[in-house]
Design an enzyme around this catalytic site. Sequence first.
Site, PDB file in Angstrom:
ATOM      1  CE1 TYR A   7     -59.472  42.632   8.268  1.00 37.26           C
ATOM      2  CE2 TYR A   7     -61.367  43.568   8.733  1.00 37.26           C
ATOM      3  CZ  TYR A   7     -60.519  43.532   7.959  1.00 37.26           C
ATOM      4  OH  TYR A   7     -59.987  44.304   6.974  1.00 37.26           O
ATOM      5  CD  GLU A  22     -66.435  43.583   8.524  1.00 44.19           C
ATOM      6  OE1 GLU A  22     -66.516  42.930   9.814  1.00 44.19           O
ATOM      7  OE2 GLU A  22     -67.606  43.451   7.893  1.00 44.19           O
ATOM      8  CB  THR A  30     -61.997  47.672   6.959  1.00 39.99           C
ATOM      9  OG1 THR A  30     -63.336  46.704   6.869  1.00 39.99           O
ATOM     10  CG2 THR A  30     -61.573  47.504   8.347  1.00 39.99           C
ATOM     11  CE  LYS A  34     -57.384  46.149   8.238  1.00 39.02           C
ATOM     12  NZ  LYS A  34     -56.596  46.891   7.097  1.00 39.02           N
TER      13      LYS A  34
HETATM   14  O1  G4F Z   1     -66.858  38.321   1.680  1.00 36.00           O
HETATM   15  P1  G4F Z   1     -66.998  38.476   3.052  1.00 36.00           P
HETATM   16  O2  G4F Z   1     -66.076  37.275   3.784  1.00 36.00           O
HETATM   17  O3  G4F Z   1     -66.509  39.724   3.551  1.00 36.00           O
HETATM   18  P2  G4F Z   1     -66.462  40.626   4.948  1.00 36.00           P
HETATM   19  O4  G4F Z   1     -66.752  39.814   6.143  1.00 36.00           O
HETATM   20  O5  G4F Z   1     -67.331  41.765   4.538  1.00 36.00           O
HETATM   21  O6  G4F Z   1     -65.100  41.409   4.930  1.00 36.00           O
HETATM   22  C1  G4F Z   1     -64.492  41.810   3.702  1.00 36.00           C
HETATM   23  O7  G4F Z   1     -64.897  43.252   3.483  1.00 36.00           O
HETATM   24  C2  G4F Z   1     -64.236  44.064   4.527  1.00 36.00           C
HETATM   25  C3  G4F Z   1     -64.790  45.698   4.244  1.00 36.00           C
HETATM   26  O8  G4F Z   1     -66.019  45.726   4.863  1.00 36.00           O
HETATM   27  C4  G4F Z   1     -62.863  44.085   4.642  1.00 36.00           C
HETATM   28  F1  G4F Z   1     -62.264  44.772   5.420  1.00 36.00           F
HETATM   29  C5  G4F Z   1     -62.594  42.713   5.027  1.00 36.00           C
HETATM   30  O9  G4F Z   1     -60.990  42.453   4.949  1.00 36.00           O
HETATM   31  C6  G4F Z   1     -62.979  41.595   3.900  1.00 36.00           C
HETATM   32  O10 G4F Z   1     -62.284  42.082   2.490  1.00 36.00           O
HETATM   33  O11 G4F Z   1     -68.460  38.321   3.929  1.00 36.00           O
HETATM   34  C7  G4F Z   1     -69.746  39.142   3.403  1.00 36.00           C
HETATM   35  C8  G4F Z   1     -70.822  38.702   4.018  1.00 36.00           C
HETATM   36  C9  G4F Z   1     -70.640  38.750   5.472  1.00 36.00           C
HETATM   37  O12 G4F Z   1     -71.686  39.106   6.220  1.00 36.00           O
HETATM   38  C10 G4F Z   1     -70.896  37.113   5.654  1.00 36.00           C
HETATM   39  O13 G4F Z   1     -71.116  36.573   6.899  1.00 36.00           O
HETATM   40  O14 G4F Z   1     -71.109  37.599   3.590  1.00 36.00           O
HETATM   41  C11 G4F Z   1     -71.602  36.565   4.726  1.00 36.00           C
HETATM   42  N1  G4F Z   1     -71.470  35.296   3.965  1.00 36.00           N
HETATM   43  C12 G4F Z   1     -72.449  34.408   3.899  1.00 36.00           C
HETATM   44  N2  G4F Z   1     -71.974  33.246   3.801  1.00 36.00           N
HETATM   45  C13 G4F Z   1     -70.325  34.549   3.706  1.00 36.00           C
HETATM   46  C14 G4F Z   1     -70.697  33.241   3.586  1.00 36.00           C
HETATM   47  N3  G4F Z   1     -69.019  34.978   3.685  1.00 36.00           N
HETATM   48  C15 G4F Z   1     -68.127  34.153   3.718  1.00 36.00           C
HETATM   49  N4  G4F Z   1     -66.705  34.410   3.490  1.00 36.00           N
HETATM   50  N5  G4F Z   1     -68.399  32.783   3.257  1.00 36.00           N
HETATM   51  C16 G4F Z   1     -69.769  32.390   3.357  1.00 36.00           C
HETATM   52  O15 G4F Z   1     -69.994  31.133   2.816  1.00 36.00           O
END
Ligand code: G4F
Length: 325
Positions: A136, A114, A112, A140
């Site tokens: 996480y 990440e 990933t 990974k």
């Molecule tokens: O959609 P996210 O939760 O994805 P994140 O953390 O980037 O991780 C995903 O992608 C990775 C690949 O780079 C995978 F390895 C992992 O398993 C997963 O599929 O969050 C994306 C971004 C973050 O910066 C987070 O802080 O969105 C920001 N965010 C802002 N508000 C939020 C929110 N994320 C989530 N989940 N919920 C919110 O309300």
Amino acid sequence: SYLAELLLEKGYDVHGLVRRSSTGNNTANINHVKDQITFHYSDLTDAANLESIMLKVRPDEVYNLGAQSHVSVSYDCPTYTGDVNAIGVLKLLEAVKRLAKEKQVKFYQASTSELYGKVKETPQTENTPFYPRSPYAVAKMYGYWITVNYRESFNLFSCNGILFNHESPRRGPEFVTRKIVQGLFNAWMGDREPLRLGNLDALRDWGHAKDYVEAMYLLVQQDVSDDYVISSGEQHSVRDFCDMVADYIGIQIEWQGEGLDEVGIDMKTGQRLIEVSEEFYRPAEVNTLLGDCTKAKQTLNWVPKYSFKDLVHEMCKIEHNENYY
Ligand code: G4F
């Protein structure tokens, strides 16, 4: 589910590992192809089970996409995340190694972006140093290196796809893209409760999962195993994603305030559509991710079909059709 579809289309005999659930309803994304897949009860924490399935099925290719995949949840469940995302990979590799004594077997590990965490350079390539920022990502990182190590130590075909965020209409609603699509459609349907999000400034390189499973497949078809970045090469903020969804629906968002006080207002009606909540901030944030997948494009001839706009529009279209017609 997209990978299962792709392999079935290519005539593969597809086997899948499934964790038992007391409600038995965690297969929504594969229900349409369920009859064509052989399922085995399993768990990445159960080494004996993995070895016995491996020796029974004797697969030619093993794709490990199993993980506790939510970054935020990894802070709540750090030990479990480590057991599955780190040691689970080792257990699976041990089972592959056992089978590899008898026949050729190729192993793919879903690594990933990440791993880059607090990024050391932009854009990120296969040579960019890692700096994981969550339980996480740290787990990974073990999965990544044990995959490299088993390749170098035991001459296994074991490769890593370092995949940047990949989304689709099948994305779980606890990830930000689907949460935004669902939330803004609900507002459009009359829900007055604002959508609460965390860091709107976070920048991600978002692609479509359907394109990315093609890359996984191509990685495994190579003669020599190696590690590849898979990305769109474009970066957008969470706020941009909101604007793009709103635009599809026909709403224009006016952003007011800053940080925790920022709100997104419907310019026409004045309705408060989005507000920021500390609850969705992470203890250590990954602020920016942008991949450079030149190696994959040149070596694998991988050609993604979806643009960022295509991805957002498909997510919106399906959300609209499923819920409102
Ligand atoms: O959609 P996210 O939760 O994805 P994140 O953390 O980037 O991780 C995903 O992608 C990775 C690949 O780079 C995978 F390895 C992992 O398993 C997963 O599929 O969050 C994306 C971004 C973050 O910066 C987070 O802080 O969105 C920001 N965010 C802002 N508000 C939020 C929110 N994320 C989530 N989940 N919920 C919110 O309300």
